[in-house]
Design an enzyme around this catalytic site. Structure first.
Site, short mmCIF file in Angstrom:
data_model
loop_
_atom_site.label_atom_id
_atom_site.label_comp_id
_atom_site.label_asym_id
_atom_site.label_seq_id
_atom_site.Cartn_x
_atom_site.Cartn_y
_atom_site.Cartn_z
N GLU A 181 -5.82 -4.24 5.10
CA GLU A 181 -6.12 -5.38 5.96
C GLU A 181 -6.67 -4.92 7.32
OE1 GLU A 181 -2.60 -7.77 6.15
OE2 GLU A 181 -2.60 -8.21 4.01
N GLU A 235 -1.57 -7.19 -2.90
CA GLU A 235 -0.41 -7.86 -2.32
C GLU A 235 -0.45 -9.31 -2.77
OE1 GLU A 235 0.41 -7.68 1.90
OE2 GLU A 235 -0.07 -5.54 1.97
#
Length: 933
Positions: free
Chosen positions: A531, A624
């Site tokens: 991220e 995720e």
């Protein structure tokens, strides 16, 4: 060069496998084979009979002195580099908030960075970019680095060591370390000192200091001279301390660490929290992480082993040496077979003051393949490489590896040894709960054992290099691993995170990770970003990714690369760079669905189809997913009628108690329930599988209640107790296991006559529910449903029972009963006998039961703990994220009927161990254990 005996082994195997077409010709070949095999055997015996003078790898974990500057005390000025001033509170900042630009700092204050940077030169490929050490010896006059400094008043500690884990917790609002980093005192400057004796007989050898992990900005002095260091607290690294030693005398090691505030989004730990070693070699030796083993054309018939060995020659002259590598099979206990299954013999000239890379091949016939359980047995081999100089073995180096074939299919997913394997994965941070970041093999093994019971077959190392022993466990136990590094690149998520060192250290950190971990068969993917803020910077961010991708490919071409994206879209340049597409929450959709409408932040519809269409040749992973949250044993009403909802006050959350409902329907704003994730995966079968956030609760990041100490995300709580969600995942990940699980508990005296929904998780396809013997109906699991619900049940005390069915046949049962009053304490240990090595652990569960032996599911009573004999209590816990009692306390409340005591053996003390637990108004509990060799 492939040894001749290996070629003949293939020939013999071929004839035995396909039959003898020409017996005379075959017998002749067999005769030749036997002669050559005997010759090779004689050569191997000759090597083994030579006098050995091998390397030593010595643990130096014992006998350290420790000092940390107190809060408010001014530390020394031996800083690595200047840092920006922190002006923001990172607590409560959304986990998926957009990263921001680095803050530039200008200062005339002297720093030690120029002396530390050369420590990473071995991992910089471009000679022009290597760092030259300046003249001088900073810190030489500082008392802590000097041999004659009196450290007798410093704390005696044994490594691995996490200085923050005992607390105390910061309970106040706007604390210097808030909930995001675990409310524990990780910040500050600390020193470690130890004397080591290097005998005169080691003169002429090369001596190295190996540090598996030190948090953070480590700098090392030996005998008052600055040797080097490494700023990244997760990286394993080595220093050559040979020039700084006094042979035949004691030598003073001093290590300075500096852990900043606001430097992480979770609990980073503090201190030298992994193992430290002293490695001794002759001047000619296999270099640090100097072997690379890869397998080609691996099958049950044969496998081609490619071995590369980097040999360092630190001597003053060129030498001609023989290099022999014998390959042995390892059994499940790690004991090698008596006979080698293959041998590679070579000779080469080793040039003075340089490294030499040699390559060789061997074929293993009928190899025992490595693979994830339960489909495979995780078989392993060891390659023992010996350097022979003038008929003397001068170095011996072992490389454990596995033989497996991995294929990544964009339409069908992952294949291991030809078999389709769905990734049933979890994300794991590096802390070990009440033990903190200090690594312990047994604690990590316990985590993995429970994950295997869950049905998990894969782990993503979020978001940094793990302890090397953890990968040894994943190899041995049969997990698939995404090995990850970098939670940020050049843009920051917190003011003092690793973006500060990324420009100057990213190449070294990345190469160090790959060289250390590349021989682990469990590692199947390299992930080099999570991220990262560069998702937002288009071409500029993609250029950073290309640089990192190129580094990985220079080090290892056998594994694919990825980075996890929660913002980058298919039409952006970043996903083009990597080999695999890893999506964080985007596949299922972020803030997507009626319950999530209007929430602020990243918002996307489900993007699996868009990425699959854009990248038809790239396998997709849900790296995720979920980010569901719950507090074990806490049930809040009313219960959401849909299958996934963000936490809201009165809908899954309670801002007074700071607990989240265990009906397992609730997530953080950007997440989704497990039910929603299961449906998404089922609708998109080309996705290779996913990694739930998270397997275990971890310290820090306690979304949504940042007054707490630890997360709510885990399928298993911080103490290792199963949440209800454990059984939801188990029902889907172990479909052949007969199981059924009822929630909630049935102690609701305050809810008599009120609606109290009952949910059932089962690997069956239908179930019938009974309340006090009366059927409440039989229900069948519908498409995209993963639980059975009876939402209109009115509470009355007694027994709830479920009978589950599969394909019309009885499959499993479960029941919960209203308990009587709390009566006694019951203790159970995961292991009743532990090794007397000072490291082994026993995890003891403490339960409150009624007179019938039923656990009281809502009992919260204070315990007192004491121990006698050959062990000590090193931590207690209860899995309650809101409990700010020190983990070192010998008093703790149970949380919903349960508590945990962690017992550690005393080194070299055999014998009986007695744990005693008392609580006012309850019959006390006692447990006998044993410590031995």
């Amino acid at each position: 060069m492939q040894p001749l005996n290996n070629k003949l082994l293939i020939m013999v195997n071929h004839h035995l496998h396909y039959g003898f077409k020409n017996q005379k010709k075959t017998l002749l070949k067999l005769s030749v084979f036997l002669i050559l095999l005997q010759t090779t055997s004689i050569f191997a015996q000759s090597i083994s009979s030579k006098k050995e003078s091998n390397r030593e790898r010595i643990s130096i974990n014992d006998g350290w002195k420790f000092y940390k500057y107190a809060q408010g005390e001014s530390p020394d000025n031996l800083i690595y580099d200047v840092r920006p001033e922190v002006k923001e509170n990172i607590d409560g900042k959304a986990a998926d908030a957009k990263p921001t630009e680095a803050v530039k700092v200008e200062s005339s204050q002297p720093t030690l960075k120029p002396w530390i940077l050369p420590s990473g030169n071995a991992f910089i490929n471009d000679p022009a970019k290597k760092h030259k050490r300046p003249d001088g010896n900073p810190g030489s006059d500082f008392p802590f680095v000097q041999d004659n400094f009196d450290d007798s008043r410093w704390e005696n500690i044994t490594l691995p060591h996490d200085w923050a884990i005992k607390g105390p917790f910061y309970a106040e609002e706007n604390a210097i370390i808030g909930g995001g980093m675990g409310r524990l005192p990780i910040q500050g400057v600390a020193w470690y000192r130890k004397k080591i004796n290097i005998p005169q007989s080691d003169s002429g050898k090369s001596i190295f200091l190996d540090i598996d992990g030190a948090m953070s900005y480590a700098m090392v002095w030996v005998n008052g001279r600055l040797v080097g260091g490494w700023p990244n607290g997760y990286t394993s690294w080595q220093l050559d301390i040979t020039p700084y030693l006094n042979f035949g005398k004691d030598n003073q090691i001093a290590i300075r660490l500096d852990n900043p505030i606001s430097s992480s989004r979770w609990y980073p730990g503090a201190g030298i929290y992994r193992n430290v070693w002293l490695t001794k070699t002759n001047p000619i030796y296999v270099a640090h992480w100097g072997t690379t083993v890869t397998t080609k054309n691996a099958s049950e018939v044969s496998a081609l082993i490619d071995l590369k060995v980097k040999i360092a020659n630190n001597s003053d002259k060129d030498e001609k040496a023989a290099i022999s590598t014998e390959i042995f099979f390892l059994n499940e206990k790690g004991i090698k077979s008596n006979k080698a299954v293959s041998v590679i013999n070579q000779t080469t000239t080793l040039n003075s003051k340089s490294n030499t890379l040699i390559s060789g091949e061997a074929t293993i016939v009928n190899p025992k393949l490595w693979g994830p359980v339960p489909e495979f047995v995780p078989n392993r081999y060891v390659a023992i490489t010996k350097i022979i100089l003038k008929d003397k073995i001068i170095d011996s180096y072992e490389t454990v590896f596995g033989i497996r074939d991995i294929q990544f299919d964009a339409n069908k997913g992952l294949f291991v040894n030809g078999k389709h394997i769905s990734l049933k994965g979890v994300n794991q941070h590096h802390d070990l709960g009440a033990l903190g970041a200090a690594f312990n093999v047994r604690a990590a093994e316990r985590q993995l054992e429970m994950l295997q019971e869950l049905g998990c077959n894969s782990v993503r190392m979020s978001h940094n290099p793990p302890a090397p022993e953890l990968l040894e466990l994943t190899d041995k136990m049969g997990f698939l691993v995404i090995d990850e590094i970098f939670d940020q690149w050049e843009l920051k998520k917190t003011p003092l995170d690793m973006h500060l060192i990324f420009p100057e250290w990213s190449e070294q950190d990345l190469r160090a990770l790959i060289r250390r971990d590349r021989n682990h068969p469990s590692v199947i993917v390299w992930s080099f970003g999570n991220e990262v803020g560069e998702q937002y910077t288009d071409v500029k961010g993609a250029e950073v990714a290309k640089r990192l991708q190129a580094i990985i490919k220079e080090e290892d071409t056998t594994r694919p690369t990825t980075l996890s994206m929660n913002y980058a879209k298919p039409n952006m340049p970043l996903p083009d760079v990597v080999d695999l597409i890893s999506l964080n929450y985007q596949g299922e959709g972020i803030r997507d669905g009626e319950a999530y409408a209007g929430l602020k932040g990243i918002t996307t519809s489900p993007l699996f189809p868009s990425f699959h269409e854009k990248f038809p040749n790239k396998m997709i992973i849900s790296s995720e997913n979920a980010a569901a949250v719950s507090s074990r044993g806490e049930y809040l009403f009313p219960v959401y009628q849909g299958n996934s909802s963000p936490i809201k006050e009165g809908q899954g959350g309670n801002s007074k108690t700071h607990h989240v409902s265990s009906y397992e329907l609730y997530s953080v704003d950007f997440g989704a329930s497990a039910d929603k994730v299961f449906a998404s995966m089922e609708k998109h079968p080309y996705v290779a599988g996913g990694f739930v956030w998270s397997g275990w609760d971890y310290l820090g990041e306690p979304t949504p209640y940042y007054s707490s100490r630890s997360s709510y995300f885990g399928v298993i709580d911080l103490a290792g107790f199963k949440k209800d969600r454990f059984y939801l995942y188990q029902s889907q990940w172990r479909p052949d296991l007969p199981m059924a699980h009822i929630l909630p508990h049935w102690n609701w005296s305050e809810r008599v006559g009120e609606i109290t929904p009952i949910h059932v998780f089962t690997s069956g396809d239908e179930a019938e529910l009974f309340l006090n013997g009366k059927s409440l109906g039989r229900k069948k699991m519908q498409k995209y449903e993963y639980r059975l619900r009876w939402d209109d049940v009115k509470y009355t005390s007694g027994e709830v029972k479920v009978v589950a069915y599969k394909n019309g046949k009885k499959w499993a049962e479960d029941s919960v009963k209203t308990t009587a009053e709390p009566d006694k304490i019951v203790l159970t240990a995961d292991r009743s006998e532990i090794k007397a090595d000072g490291n082994d652990l026993s995890f003891v569960t403490v339960k409150i039961t009624d007179k019938n032996g039923l656990v009281i599911p809502n009992a919260n009573k204070m315990f007192q703990f004491s121990i006698e004999g050959a062990a000590e209590i090193i931590a207690t816990d209860n899995g309650d994220p809101t409990d700010l009692t020190s983990f070192a306390s010998l008093q703790r409340k149970s949380f919903n009927g349960l508590c945990l005591v962690i017992i550690r053996s005393k080194k070299n003390q055999d014998g009986k161990i007695v744990l005693n637990v008392t609580s006012e108004g309850l019959k006390s509990g006692s447990l006998n254990l044993k410590s031995g060799k």
